[in-house]
Write a protein that holds these residues in place. Structure first.
Motif, PDB file in Angstrom:
ATOM      1  N   ILE A   5      40.567  -2.296 -19.098  1.00  0.00           N
ATOM      2  CA  ILE A   5      39.670  -1.141 -18.986  1.00  0.00           C
ATOM      3  C   ILE A   5      39.471  -0.777 -17.523  1.00  0.00           C
ATOM      4  O   ILE A   5      39.586   0.392 -17.144  1.00  0.00           O
ATOM      5  N   GLN A   6      39.179  -1.773 -16.684  1.00  0.00           N
ATOM      6  CA  GLN A   6      38.937  -1.524 -15.260  1.00  0.00           C
ATOM      7  C   GLN A   6      40.157  -0.911 -14.580  1.00  0.00           C
ATOM      8  O   GLN A   6      40.020  -0.115 -13.651  1.00  0.00           O
ATOM      9  N   GLN A   7      41.344  -1.270 -15.030  1.00  0.00           N
ATOM     10  CA  GLN A   7      42.574  -0.741 -14.432  1.00  0.00           C
ATOM     11  C   GLN A   7      42.994   0.593 -15.051  1.00  0.00           C
ATOM     12  O   GLN A   7      44.029   1.132 -14.688  1.00  0.00           O
ATOM     13  N   GLY A   8      42.201   1.099 -15.987  1.00  0.00           N
ATOM     14  CA  GLY A   8      42.517   2.377 -16.622  1.00  0.00           C
ATOM     15  C   GLY A   8      43.639   2.285 -17.640  1.00  0.00           C
ATOM     16  O   GLY A   8      44.266   3.288 -17.971  1.00  0.00           O
ATOM     17  N   ALA A  36      35.897   7.478 -18.159  1.00  0.00           N
ATOM     18  CA  ALA A  36      35.757   6.638 -16.964  1.00  0.00           C
ATOM     19  C   ALA A  36      35.696   5.165 -17.387  1.00  0.00           C
ATOM     20  O   ALA A  36      35.110   4.835 -18.419  1.00  0.00           O
ATOM     21  N   PRO A  37      36.292   4.273 -16.598  1.00  0.00           N
ATOM     22  CA  PRO A  37      36.231   2.848 -16.914  1.00  0.00           C
ATOM     23  C   PRO A  37      34.798   2.326 -17.082  1.00  0.00           C
ATOM     24  O   PRO A  37      34.546   1.486 -17.946  1.00  0.00           O
ATOM     25  N   LEU A  59      38.734  -0.699 -29.103  1.00  0.00           N
ATOM     26  CA  LEU A  59      39.435  -0.640 -27.826  1.00  0.00           C
ATOM     27  C   LEU A  59      40.887  -0.268 -28.100  1.00  0.00           C
ATOM     28  O   LEU A  59      41.555  -0.895 -28.922  1.00  0.00           O
ATOM     29  N   ARG A  60      41.364   0.777 -27.419  1.00  0.00           N
ATOM     30  CA  ARG A  60      42.747   1.222 -27.595  1.00  0.00           C
ATOM     31  C   ARG A  60      43.495   1.137 -26.267  1.00  0.00           C
ATOM     32  O   ARG A  60      42.946   1.424 -25.210  1.00  0.00           O
ATOM     33  N   ALA A  61      44.748   0.750 -26.335  1.00  0.00           N
ATOM     34  CA  ALA A  61      45.610   0.702 -25.146  1.00  0.00           C
ATOM     35  C   ALA A  61      46.120   2.097 -24.838  1.00  0.00           C
ATOM     36  O   ALA A  61      46.438   2.857 -25.745  1.00  0.00           O
ATOM     37  N   LYS A  62      46.189   2.420 -23.559  1.00  0.00           N
ATOM     38  CA  LYS A  62      46.814   3.679 -23.139  1.00  0.00           C
ATOM     39  C   LYS A  62      48.297   3.386 -22.938  1.00  0.00           C
ATOM     40  O   LYS A  62      48.693   2.765 -21.965  1.00  0.00           O
ATOM     41  N   ILE A  63      49.095   3.814 -23.890  1.00  0.00           N
ATOM     42  CA  ILE A  63      50.530   3.555 -23.763  1.00  0.00           C
ATOM     43  C   ILE A  63      51.268   4.880 -23.642  1.00  0.00           C
ATOM     44  O   ILE A  63      51.468   5.364 -22.552  1.00  0.00           O
ATOM     45  N   ASP A  64      51.635   5.477 -24.767  1.00  0.00           N
ATOM     46  CA  ASP A  64      52.408   6.724 -24.714  1.00  0.00           C
ATOM     47  C   ASP A  64      52.244   7.493 -26.013  1.00  0.00           C
ATOM     48  O   ASP A  64      52.896   7.178 -27.006  1.00  0.00           O
ATOM     49  N   MET A  65      51.380   8.506 -26.004  1.00  0.00           N
ATOM     50  CA  MET A  65      51.132   9.290 -27.217  1.00  0.00           C
ATOM     51  C   MET A  65      52.314  10.182 -27.585  1.00  0.00           C
ATOM     52  O   MET A  65      52.358  10.744 -28.670  1.00  0.00           O
ATOM     53  N   LYS A  66      53.286  10.328 -26.717  1.00  0.00           N
ATOM     54  CA  LYS A  66      54.461  11.170 -27.001  1.00  0.00           C
ATOM     55  C   LYS A  66      55.655  10.352 -27.493  1.00  0.00           C
ATOM     56  O   LYS A  66      56.705  10.902 -27.786  1.00  0.00           O
ATOM     57  N   SER A  67      55.490   9.050 -27.590  1.00  0.00           N
ATOM     58  CA  SER A  67      56.588   8.164 -27.982  1.00  0.00           C
ATOM     59  C   SER A  67      57.088   8.476 -29.391  1.00  0.00           C
ATOM     60  O   SER A  67      56.309   8.822 -30.284  1.00  0.00           O
ATOM     61  N   ASN A  68      58.394   8.335 -29.590  1.00  0.00           N
ATOM     62  CA  ASN A  68      58.969   8.470 -30.926  1.00  0.00           C
ATOM     63  C   ASN A  68      58.592   7.280 -31.801  1.00  0.00           C
ATOM     64  O   ASN A  68      58.629   7.373 -33.022  1.00  0.00           O
ATOM     65  N   ASN A  69      58.252   6.163 -31.173  1.00  0.00           N
ATOM     66  CA  ASN A  69      57.816   4.958 -31.881  1.00  0.00           C
ATOM     67  C   ASN A  69      56.306   5.063 -32.101  1.00  0.00           C
ATOM     68  O   ASN A  69      55.523   4.938 -31.162  1.00  0.00           O
ATOM     69  N   GLY A  70      55.896   5.283 -33.336  1.00  0.00           N
ATOM     70  CA  GLY A  70      54.485   5.486 -33.648  1.00  0.00           C
ATOM     71  C   GLY A  70      53.577   4.338 -33.249  1.00  0.00           C
ATOM     72  O   GLY A  70      52.406   4.556 -32.948  1.00  0.00           O
ATOM     73  N   THR A  71      54.089   3.109 -33.228  1.00  0.00           N
ATOM     74  CA  THR A  71      53.250   1.972 -32.865  1.00  0.00           C
ATOM     75  C   THR A  71      52.912   1.950 -31.379  1.00  0.00           C
ATOM     76  O   THR A  71      52.004   1.211 -30.971  1.00  0.00           O
TER      77      THR A  71
END
Length: 100
Positions: A5-8, A36-37, A59-71
């Motif tokens: 969270i602190q690292q965004g 904001a964190p 709590l959700r990870a910020k990964i890639d909402m545009k990814s072809n891989n839904g997970t």
């Protein structure tokens, strides 16, 4: 979790589960993705306290909402769970999830 969270790299979300499922399928960012964190940490502590107000958050990870891989589309990492654990009892109120 707090370090992420602190690292965004993670955020707290209270989006209803069905809406979250639809947003992920449509590759649409959550309205909380850019919080904001400091705000996210406040909600994380609320979730971990076991309070009813904290139960709506995950709590959700910020990964890639545009990814072809839904997970990879901002998966849920932690949720509140008030069921006593077989080893730690009621010490913890939130646990990692394994449902991406």
């Amino acid at each position: 979790a707090k370090q992420m969270i602190q690292q965004g790299l993670a955020f707290m979300d209270d989006t209803p589960q069905e809406q979250m499922k639809t947003e992920r399928a449509n590759r649409q960012d959550s309205k909380h993705r850019n919080q904001a964190p400091e705000e996210a940490l406040k909600y994380f502590d609320l979730m971990c306290s076991g309070s009813p107000e904290g139960a709506v958050f995950c709590l959700r990870a910020k990964i890639d909402m545009k990814s072809n891989n839904g997970t990879m589309r901002d998966p849920v990492l932690y949720r509140q769970n008030l069921t006593p654990h077989h080893r730690s009892g009621t010490k913890y109120k939130a646990y990692p999830t394994y449902d991406l």
